[in-house]
Write a protein that holds these residues in place. Sequence first.
Motif, short mmCIF file in Angstrom:
data_model
loop_
_atom_site.label_atom_id
_atom_site.label_comp_id
_atom_site.label_asym_id
_atom_site.label_seq_id
_atom_site.Cartn_x
_atom_site.Cartn_y
_atom_site.Cartn_z
N VAL A 128 58.26 28.61 34.10
CA VAL A 128 58.10 29.68 33.13
C VAL A 128 57.93 31.01 33.86
N SER A 129 58.73 31.98 33.47
CA SER A 129 58.62 33.32 34.06
C SER A 129 57.98 34.31 33.10
N GLY A 130 57.93 33.97 31.80
CA GLY A 130 57.30 34.86 30.85
C GLY A 130 57.22 34.24 29.47
N VAL A 131 56.25 34.71 28.69
CA VAL A 131 56.11 34.29 27.30
C VAL A 131 55.81 35.53 26.47
N ARG A 132 56.28 35.54 25.22
CA ARG A 132 55.97 36.68 24.35
C ARG A 132 55.92 36.23 22.91
N ALA A 133 55.07 36.91 22.17
CA ALA A 133 54.92 36.62 20.75
C ALA A 133 56.03 37.28 19.96
N LEU A 134 56.58 36.55 19.00
CA LEU A 134 57.64 37.07 18.13
C LEU A 134 57.12 37.38 16.73
N GLY A 135 55.87 37.02 16.46
CA GLY A 135 55.31 37.21 15.12
C GLY A 135 55.39 35.94 14.30
N ALA A 136 54.56 35.86 13.28
CA ALA A 136 54.54 34.71 12.37
C ALA A 136 54.31 33.39 13.10
N GLY A 137 53.55 33.44 14.21
CA GLY A 137 53.21 32.23 14.94
C GLY A 137 54.30 31.69 15.83
N ARG A 138 55.36 32.45 16.03
CA ARG A 138 56.45 31.98 16.89
C ARG A 138 56.39 32.69 18.24
N HIS A 139 56.85 31.97 19.27
CA HIS A 139 56.81 32.51 20.62
C HIS A 139 58.10 32.18 21.36
N GLU A 140 58.46 33.08 22.22
CA GLU A 140 59.62 32.88 23.09
C GLU A 140 59.14 32.62 24.51
N VAL A 141 59.67 31.57 25.11
CA VAL A 141 59.35 31.22 26.49
C VAL A 141 60.60 31.45 27.32
N THR A 142 60.46 32.20 28.41
CA THR A 142 61.57 32.49 29.31
C THR A 142 61.35 31.75 30.61
N PHE A 143 62.42 31.14 31.12
CA PHE A 143 62.33 30.37 32.35
C PHE A 143 63.00 31.11 33.50
N ALA A 144 62.69 30.66 34.71
CA ALA A 144 63.17 31.36 35.90
C ALA A 144 64.68 31.39 35.99
N ASP A 145 65.36 30.42 35.37
CA ASP A 145 66.83 30.41 35.42
C ASP A 145 67.45 31.31 34.35
N GLY A 146 66.62 32.01 33.60
CA GLY A 146 67.12 32.93 32.59
C GLY A 146 67.22 32.35 31.20
N SER A 147 67.08 31.05 31.07
CA SER A 147 67.16 30.44 29.75
C SER A 147 65.87 30.70 28.98
N THR A 148 65.92 30.54 27.67
CA THR A 148 64.75 30.76 26.82
C THR A 148 64.68 29.69 25.75
N THR A 149 63.51 29.54 25.18
CA THR A 149 63.34 28.70 24.01
C THR A 149 62.34 29.38 23.08
N VAL A 150 62.53 29.20 21.78
CA VAL A 150 61.63 29.76 20.78
C VAL A 150 60.97 28.59 20.06
N THR A 151 59.67 28.69 19.85
CA THR A 151 58.92 27.57 19.28
C THR A 151 57.88 28.04 18.30
N GLY A 152 57.56 27.18 17.33
CA GLY A 152 56.51 27.47 16.37
C GLY A 152 55.17 26.90 16.79
N LEU A 153 55.13 26.12 17.87
CA LEU A 153 53.87 25.60 18.40
C LEU A 153 53.99 25.49 19.92
N LEU A 154 53.32 26.39 20.61
CA LEU A 154 53.35 26.47 22.07
C LEU A 154 52.00 26.04 22.61
N VAL A 155 52.03 25.13 23.60
CA VAL A 155 50.80 24.63 24.21
C VAL A 155 50.84 24.90 25.71
N GLY A 156 49.86 25.64 26.19
CA GLY A 156 49.73 25.87 27.63
C GLY A 156 48.91 24.76 28.26
N ALA A 157 49.60 23.85 28.95
CA ALA A 157 48.96 22.78 29.70
C ALA A 157 49.27 23.00 31.18
#
Length: 384
Positions: A128-157
């Motif tokens: 993971v290279s970055g995370v940001r809130a998109l609003g309404a409980g959704r978050h975008e996760v960016t990875f070191a290879d440039g790919s991203t995913t958007v999720t409605g439930l993000l857990v930092g483990a």
Amino acid sequence: MTTDSTHVTIVGAGLGGLTLARVLHLHGIPATVHEAESSPTARAQGGLLDIHDYNGQHAVAEAGLMDEFRAIVLEGHQAMRVLAPDGSVLFEEDDDGTGGRPEVYRGELRRILLDSLPVGTVRWGHKVSGVRALGAGRHEVTFADGSTTVTGLLVGADGAWSRVRPLLSAASPAYTGKSVVETYLYDADTRHPATAKAVGGGMMISLKPGRELFAHRERAGTLHAYVGLEEPREWFDAVDLTDAAALERLATEFTGWAPELTALITEAEGTPTLRHLHALPTGHQWERVPGVTLLGDAAHLAPPNGEGANLAMVDGAELARAVAAHPGDVEAALTAYEQAMFVRTAETHGADEDGHSLQDLMAELHRARAESAPNNAEVRSTHT
């Protein structure tokens, strides 16, 4: 970009994150675990863990893996010895098979969790290279290879230096004032018999103010030791552990200790590993933030006390139970989970603070030894 509105997105494939994924799977809830390491064998997973019958084993049972867990337990390794620095025995307890903290290798425990998940659940090499809130409980996760995913439930483990934590809290780990140097002695029963006898069949503890020696007996006569020193981080900057002379330098900090104990330093094989110990503020909590939460060290990093792995697994199992108990209501699930987790963590860490420190325990054992008969069954004054 991928969009995952139904999946739980977990960052970190440690014991807590994998327990969460496993228990979610048992409840029919899909999850994806993103892990920075390139494969399950990318690095060593550490030594032994004692998994307690009052917390960690409950998580194992919730994951439906008790049979697999029992198969990896090291029989006889719950034995414990407490030695004075001169090598005399202050306390000794054998493993009679009835103890509640069986020892297992962290790597083997992780393996049975990984093996229990559907293929593809863990996505390796996803740093993971970055995370940001998109609003309404959704978050975008960016990875070191440039790919991203958007999720409605993000857990930092994702452990002590979590990339997810800043979404919830401004807290960061602080140095505790203590660091540990890990060492190994191999085939110790043959090559280091006095030290092997001192350590015994399980765990050995010896300490005085500012200096500690812990050792675990692992398989094949391997002794895995933790040399603890209370010093500023800068003190360790002057110790080059790739230089063989560094071990002699460390050993001078234990002058006067029994040679069978200092051999854990002076006779160590391979390059020792230095670990600075950090902790989050005691009682670390946060206000509810929609769509994201933390577990394990990301939530409540504390100095080593035998509870870290156990708490992380309980966190994972309890979070999965909360999600399953509140279908379609992520916020209700996270609220229930966090409220219980904050209490559980406070009770565990509070017990550590209210109870005796190891230094207090050593003082009590010294007093008991002085007051007891030589053959007292509980506190023995004979030398190893």
